[in-house]
Each structure stands twice: as structure tokens, then as C-alpha cells.
Design an enzyme around this catalytic site. Sequence first.
Site, PDB file in Angstrom:
ATOM      1  N   GLU A 139      -2.354   2.372  10.126  1.00 32.22           N
ATOM      2  CA  GLU A 139      -1.086   2.672   9.429  1.00 32.22           C
ATOM      3  C   GLU A 139      -0.325   3.819  10.096  1.00 32.22           C
ATOM      4  OE1 GLU A 139      -0.240   0.476   7.517  1.00 32.22           O
ATOM      5  OE2 GLU A 139      -1.896  -0.246   6.286  1.00 32.22           O
TER       6      GLU A 139
ATOM      7  N   HIS B 230      -2.049   8.020   2.289  1.00 35.60           N
ATOM      8  CA  HIS B 230      -2.039   6.657   1.744  1.00 35.60           C
ATOM      9  C   HIS B 230      -3.387   6.376   1.106  1.00 35.60           C
ATOM     10  CE1 HIS B 230      -1.911   2.339   1.387  1.00 35.60           C
ATOM     11  NE2 HIS B 230      -2.860   2.170   2.294  1.00 35.60           N
TER      12      HIS B 230
ATOM     13  N   HIS C  91      -5.529   3.829  -2.300  1.00 38.11           N
ATOM     14  CA  HIS C  91      -5.518   2.640  -3.151  1.00 38.11           C
ATOM     15  C   HIS C  91      -5.955   3.003  -4.577  1.00 38.11           C
ATOM     16  CE1 HIS C  91      -6.712   0.246   0.789  1.00 38.11           C
ATOM     17  NE2 HIS C  91      -5.480   0.707   0.851  1.00 38.11           N
TER      18      HIS C  91
ATOM     19  N   GLU D 247       5.015  14.995 -18.755  1.00 43.60           N
ATOM     20  CA  GLU D 247       5.253  15.804 -17.560  1.00 43.60           C
ATOM     21  C   GLU D 247       5.477  15.003 -16.279  1.00 43.60           C
ATOM     22  OE1 GLU D 247       3.098  19.436 -17.173  1.00 43.60           O
ATOM     23  OE2 GLU D 247       2.955  19.646 -19.329  1.00 43.60           O
TER      24      GLU D 247
ATOM     25  N   HIS E 158      -1.088  -3.249  -3.166  1.00 45.24           N
ATOM     26  CA  HIS E 158      -1.848  -2.622  -2.071  1.00 45.24           C
ATOM     27  C   HIS E 158      -2.206  -1.167  -2.377  1.00 45.24           C
ATOM     28  CE1 HIS E 158      -2.569  -2.030   2.481  1.00 45.24           C
ATOM     29  NE2 HIS E 158      -2.973  -0.960   1.837  1.00 45.24           N
TER      30      HIS E 158
HETATM   31  P1  13P Z   1      -7.269   1.995   8.371  1.00 47.01           P
HETATM   32  O1  13P Z   1      -8.772   1.874   8.287  1.00 47.01           O
HETATM   33  O2  13P Z   1      -6.744   1.399   9.660  1.00 47.01           O
HETATM   34  O3  13P Z   1      -6.818   3.412   8.153  1.00 47.01           O
HETATM   35  O4  13P Z   1      -6.651   1.100   7.223  1.00 47.01           O
HETATM   36  C1  13P Z   1      -6.967   1.318   5.895  1.00 47.01           C
HETATM   37  C2  13P Z   1      -5.873   0.924   4.979  1.00 47.01           C
HETATM   38  O5  13P Z   1      -5.830   1.384   3.857  1.00 47.01           O
HETATM   39  C3  13P Z   1      -4.844  -0.026   5.459  1.00 47.01           C
HETATM   40  O6  13P Z   1      -3.729  -0.046   4.614  1.00 47.01           O
HETATM   41 ZN    ZN Z   2      -4.233   0.584   2.540  1.00 42.30          ZN
END
Ligand code: 13P
Ligand code: ZN
Length: 271
Positions: free
Chosen positions: A116, A139, A141, A169, A210
Amino acid sequence: MKDILSAPFMREMCDMADNMYRLGWDERNGGNISYLLYDEDIAPYLSADKVIRRIPTGFSAPELVGKYFLVTGTGKYFKNVKGDPERNLGIIRIAEDACTAELLWGFSNGGRFTSELPAHLMSHTVRLRHNPKNRVIMHTHPTATLAMTHVTELTEKAFTRLIWGTCTECIVVFPDGIGVLPWMVCGTNEIGEATAKKMEDYRIVIWGMHGIYGAGVDFDEAFGLIETVEKGAQLYMMYSHLPIVNRITDEQLDEVAKAFHLEYRKDFLGQ
Ligand code: 13P
Ligand code: ZN
């Protein structure tokens, strides 16, 4: 040279990856982090002219030439970062040609930066234009946020208003709202460009089905944004299927905004 494993930025990165793993947000290799390092941060630990490898990035980042980033590796597990930073993390510098990453430290078993990287570096470029002090793009999840993208309209207005409505809040933490992208193929320049475009207006961007991106001047800001969205999403997923008796109204959100002197997305009210 001092031991880089004792550098404050390294400890922050390791603690953050560990913390996010323990929250259950970063299964397997899920998630990635990039942290802009200043020359003075790395000077005691690294010689800037010892390039280990040159790795093409596949896109141009002219505004980041010469800048250093501590980044997570592709395919690496957040749960393993703290135990072996040198294998799971790398320090790269964007080369003169703007599309090569010079590896100065890390990725010790021949690894490379996160898939990413486009979304990270393109987002850094945009956030730095808005705030020259921005340093972190993250980033992950987060479970409830991801669940919520399956059951709500994927628009900024709808998503932001629902999260603002979950606890008082939220509007204080992100009066600028939440950017939202539809499902897209991850790890591409296209999703990187789309994310960076949203970063013009938002410090948080959700990728439908995602995960989420957060930006900040430090780990606290980027993480704080994401954890607050996730808290709201947890609440939403807990109560939204039950008969709703009480709601935070538009008028109440406006009252909070006035009390905290917030410039907020008034256009996200009224639904
Ligand atoms: P990477 O292992 O390449 O960082 O990817 C993980 C991920 O969350 C892809 O969106
Ligand atoms: Zn991801």
C-alpha cells in the site's frame, strides 16, 4: 552510531503495531504504517549514504524526494514487529528520480515495503500540503468499522452522520468528517490516488469492505481518529438492530460544535 533499536521513533512504531494487533485489527499481515522521519531523527543512528538496496515504487512522488519513512513490510505480521523490527520494518528515502525507494535499514530477509505504499506516500504528499507537520499515515482493518461498511450507505454524509450520532464526542474528534471510498482493488496506484484525493478534505478515509486510513502529526492523532471511529462503529453495530429510543439530534450536534468552537461539516446534518 547509536543502536537504532533504541530510537524513540522505533519504539513508537513497535508499540503501535503491537497495540493494533492486540486490538484485533491487524490479522495476519493486515494493516500498514508509514512514519515520516526527519533528518535529525535518523542522524544519530544511520549513515545517510549507505544505501542497501534500491527498490522501484511504481509511481512518482516528487514532493517527497529526499524524505525518509519508517514503513512496515509487505506480508509482514504486526504481531511480529516488536520481536524483530529489522525484519518487519524498513527505513526508505525517496530518491532523486521520485520513483525509487532507497533502503537504508531493515527488510533484513530481502523483504520490501508495504504493497500500500502508493496510498501512503500519495496521502503523505496531500496531508503535508495541508499541514507541514503531518508525519503518520496508518492503515488497518478495525472489526466493527469494517462490519459497518457492509450494512450502511457508503457515502461520506451517511457514514459520518451515523458515527457522529453514536457518541457525543465523535464530532469533537473529527468535525471534518470521514472520507469514504467504495470497494476497490487494494495495493494499486488507483486506490492510492483515490485515497489521497479524499485526504484533501479528510484525515480519515474508509475503504468499503476493507478497512480505514488515518493521518496525523503523530501516532496519537492518527490512532486516535481511527479508534474513535471504531468505537462509534462498535456502538452502531450493537444498537442499530434494536428499537431505538434515544438519538443524538442534529440540534444537539450543533450545540456540541458551538460549545467546542468547532468548524464542522454542517452539510452532513439533516437526514
Ligand atoms: P501489506 O502486507 O502489503 O502491507 O498489505 C496488507 C494490507 O492491509 C493490504 O491492504
Ligand atoms: Zn488492508
